[in-house]
Design a protein around this motif. Sequence first.
Motif, PDB file in Angstrom:
ATOM      1  N   LEU A   1       0.831  -1.202   0.000  1.00  0.00           N
ATOM      2  CA  LEU A   1       0.000   0.000   0.000  1.00  0.00           C
ATOM      3  C   LEU A   1       0.866   1.252   0.000  1.00  0.00           C
ATOM      4  O   LEU A   1       0.561   2.222  -0.689  1.00  0.00           O
ATOM      5  CB  LEU A   1      -0.915  -0.051   1.221  1.00  0.00           C
ATOM      6  CG  LEU A   1      -1.929   1.067   1.322  1.00  0.00           C
ATOM      7  CD1 LEU A   1      -2.941   1.002   0.175  1.00  0.00           C
ATOM      8  CD2 LEU A   1      -2.622   1.028   2.660  1.00  0.00           C
ATOM      9  N   GLN A   2       1.911   1.191   0.776  1.00  0.00           N
ATOM     10  CA  GLN A   2       2.829   2.324   0.838  1.00  0.00           C
ATOM     11  C   GLN A   2       3.478   2.553  -0.534  1.00  0.00           C
ATOM     12  O   GLN A   2       3.632   3.689  -0.959  1.00  0.00           O
ATOM     13  CB  GLN A   2       3.909   2.056   1.895  1.00  0.00           C
ATOM     14  CG  GLN A   2       4.887   3.196   2.102  1.00  0.00           C
ATOM     15  CD  GLN A   2       4.215   4.461   2.624  1.00  0.00           C
ATOM     16  OE1 GLN A   2       3.261   4.387   3.390  1.00  0.00           O
ATOM     17  NE2 GLN A   2       4.683   5.603   2.206  1.00  0.00           N
ATOM     18  N   GLN A   3       3.823   1.461  -1.196  1.00  0.00           N
ATOM     19  CA  GLN A   3       4.446   1.591  -2.512  1.00  0.00           C
ATOM     20  C   GLN A   3       3.463   2.215  -3.496  1.00  0.00           C
ATOM     21  O   GLN A   3       3.820   3.081  -4.291  1.00  0.00           O
ATOM     22  CB  GLN A   3       4.914   0.222  -3.014  1.00  0.00           C
ATOM     23  CG  GLN A   3       5.691   0.349  -4.298  1.00  0.00           C
ATOM     24  CD  GLN A   3       6.263  -0.996  -4.759  1.00  0.00           C
ATOM     25  OE1 GLN A   3       6.212  -1.993  -4.033  1.00  0.00           O
ATOM     26  NE2 GLN A   3       6.793  -1.005  -5.930  1.00  0.00           N
ATOM     27  N   GLU A   4       2.219   1.791  -3.461  1.00  0.00           N
ATOM     28  CA  GLU A   4       1.201   2.376  -4.345  1.00  0.00           C
ATOM     29  C   GLU A   4       1.033   3.861  -4.039  1.00  0.00           C
ATOM     30  O   GLU A   4       0.904   4.687  -4.939  1.00  0.00           O
ATOM     31  CB  GLU A   4      -0.129   1.638  -4.182  1.00  0.00           C
ATOM     32  CG  GLU A   4      -0.148   0.298  -4.857  1.00  0.00           C
ATOM     33  CD  GLU A   4      -1.495  -0.382  -4.693  1.00  0.00           C
ATOM     34  OE1 GLU A   4      -2.511   0.306  -4.429  1.00  0.00           O
ATOM     35  OE2 GLU A   4      -1.520  -1.599  -4.833  1.00  0.00           O
ATOM     36  N   LEU A   5       1.047   4.170  -2.769  1.00  0.00           N
ATOM     37  CA  LEU A   5       0.922   5.571  -2.355  1.00  0.00           C
ATOM     38  C   LEU A   5       2.111   6.378  -2.874  1.00  0.00           C
ATOM     39  O   LEU A   5       1.936   7.485  -3.388  1.00  0.00           O
ATOM     40  CB  LEU A   5       0.831   5.655  -0.832  1.00  0.00           C
ATOM     41  CG  LEU A   5       0.587   7.043  -0.250  1.00  0.00           C
ATOM     42  CD1 LEU A   5      -0.733   7.624  -0.743  1.00  0.00           C
ATOM     43  CD2 LEU A   5       0.594   6.987   1.257  1.00  0.00           C
ATOM     44  N   ASN A   6       3.302   5.815  -2.775  1.00  0.00           N
ATOM     45  CA  ASN A   6       4.498   6.493  -3.290  1.00  0.00           C
ATOM     46  C   ASN A   6       4.421   6.666  -4.801  1.00  0.00           C
ATOM     47  O   ASN A   6       4.817   7.704  -5.338  1.00  0.00           O
ATOM     48  CB  ASN A   6       5.759   5.710  -2.911  1.00  0.00           C
ATOM     49  CG  ASN A   6       6.109   5.879  -1.448  1.00  0.00           C
ATOM     50  OD1 ASN A   6       5.643   6.811  -0.806  1.00  0.00           O
ATOM     51  ND2 ASN A   6       6.914   4.978  -0.933  1.00  0.00           N
ATOM     52  N   GLU A   7       3.911   5.631  -5.497  1.00  0.00           N
ATOM     53  CA  GLU A   7       3.765   5.727  -6.955  1.00  0.00           C
ATOM     54  C   GLU A   7       2.757   6.813  -7.324  1.00  0.00           C
ATOM     55  O   GLU A   7       2.967   7.595  -8.255  1.00  0.00           O
ATOM     56  CB  GLU A   7       3.346   4.379  -7.545  1.00  0.00           C
ATOM     57  CG  GLU A   7       4.448   3.355  -7.571  1.00  0.00           C
ATOM     58  CD  GLU A   7       3.978   1.995  -8.083  1.00  0.00           C
ATOM     59  OE1 GLU A   7       2.841   1.890  -8.582  1.00  0.00           O
ATOM     60  OE2 GLU A   7       4.759   1.045  -7.965  1.00  0.00           O
ATOM     61  N   VAL A   8       1.656   6.891  -6.626  1.00  0.00           N
ATOM     62  CA  VAL A   8       0.636   7.926  -6.882  1.00  0.00           C
ATOM     63  C   VAL A   8       1.240   9.297  -6.617  1.00  0.00           C
ATOM     64  O   VAL A   8       1.062  10.236  -7.399  1.00  0.00           O
ATOM     65  CB  VAL A   8      -0.628   7.685  -6.027  1.00  0.00           C
ATOM     66  CG1 VAL A   8      -1.545   8.895  -6.069  1.00  0.00           C
ATOM     67  CG2 VAL A   8      -1.349   6.432  -6.488  1.00  0.00           C
ATOM     68  N   HIS A  12       1.686  12.006  -9.333  1.00  0.00           N
ATOM     69  CA  HIS A  12       1.078  13.312  -9.073  1.00  0.00           C
ATOM     70  C   HIS A  12       2.146  14.409  -9.142  1.00  0.00           C
ATOM     71  O   HIS A  12       1.911  15.484  -9.702  1.00  0.00           O
ATOM     72  CB  HIS A  12       0.380  13.295  -7.709  1.00  0.00           C
ATOM     73  CG  HIS A  12      -0.432  14.507  -7.434  1.00  0.00           C
ATOM     74  ND1 HIS A  12      -1.546  14.857  -8.170  1.00  0.00           N
ATOM     75  CD2 HIS A  12      -0.288  15.494  -6.492  1.00  0.00           C
ATOM     76  CE1 HIS A  12      -2.042  15.977  -7.714  1.00  0.00           C
ATOM     77  NE2 HIS A  12      -1.299  16.386  -6.683  1.00  0.00           N
ATOM     78  N   ALA A  13       3.319  14.135  -8.598  1.00  0.00           N
ATOM     79  CA  ALA A  13       4.414  15.104  -8.637  1.00  0.00           C
ATOM     80  C   ALA A  13       4.857  15.353 -10.073  1.00  0.00           C
ATOM     81  O   ALA A  13       5.107  16.496 -10.470  1.00  0.00           O
ATOM     82  CB  ALA A  13       5.593  14.603  -7.795  1.00  0.00           C
ATOM     83  N   GLU A  14       4.934  14.284 -10.874  1.00  0.00           N
ATOM     84  CA  GLU A  14       5.298  14.444 -12.286  1.00  0.00           C
ATOM     85  C   GLU A  14       4.246  15.279 -13.013  1.00  0.00           C
ATOM     86  O   GLU A  14       4.571  16.136 -13.833  1.00  0.00           O
ATOM     87  CB  GLU A  14       5.464  13.072 -12.958  1.00  0.00           C
ATOM     88  CG  GLU A  14       6.733  12.366 -12.593  1.00  0.00           C
ATOM     89  CD  GLU A  14       6.861  10.999 -13.265  1.00  0.00           C
ATOM     90  OE1 GLU A  14       5.896  10.554 -13.933  1.00  0.00           O
ATOM     91  OE2 GLU A  14       7.923  10.381 -13.115  1.00  0.00           O
ATOM     92  N   GLU A  15       2.985  15.003 -12.716  1.00  0.00           N
ATOM     93  CA  GLU A  15       1.891  15.771 -13.341  1.00  0.00           C
ATOM     94  C   GLU A  15       1.974  17.239 -12.930  1.00  0.00           C
ATOM     95  O   GLU A  15       1.818  18.139 -13.763  1.00  0.00           O
ATOM     96  CB  GLU A  15       0.535  15.171 -12.939  1.00  0.00           C
ATOM     97  CG  GLU A  15      -0.653  15.895 -13.527  1.00  0.00           C
ATOM     98  CD  GLU A  15      -0.698  15.832 -15.054  1.00  0.00           C
ATOM     99  OE1 GLU A  15      -1.242  16.796 -15.638  1.00  0.00           O
ATOM    100  OE2 GLU A  15      -0.206  14.880 -15.672  1.00  0.00           O
TER     101      GLU A  15
END
Length: 114
Positions: A1-8, A12-15
């Motif tokens: 879950l933490q990894q998914e959160l980091n990916e999001v 989001h940061a890239e966007e």
Amino acid sequence: LQQELNEVKHMHAEELEHQYAEQKKKIKIILEGYLALQRSHDREGRRADKYNHAFESKECEIEELYEDLLAMEHDCNIKAEIIASLRINEEQYQEEIKDLQAKLGLSDDSLSIF
């Protein structure tokens, strides 16, 4: 879950970075347009100043020419008065000559040598 959160977060940061870059480009275009408009305005202002100066210069020149014209008109009026006076004097002299001729009994032809 933490990894998914980091990916999001990463996506989001890239966007956000992409949106920031796009906004930065738009701001740069607007700023360049504003600066170009400002330069154009400055050029137009200098051109207007140049034309105003030229107009004022011509206006002064016209005023000087008008004053010269008034002076010339005054001189012409004086000369016209002198010519009129000379004509009156000439007419008076002609009358005096005729009177003298009549008194002396001379005809106009006898004085033609004068």
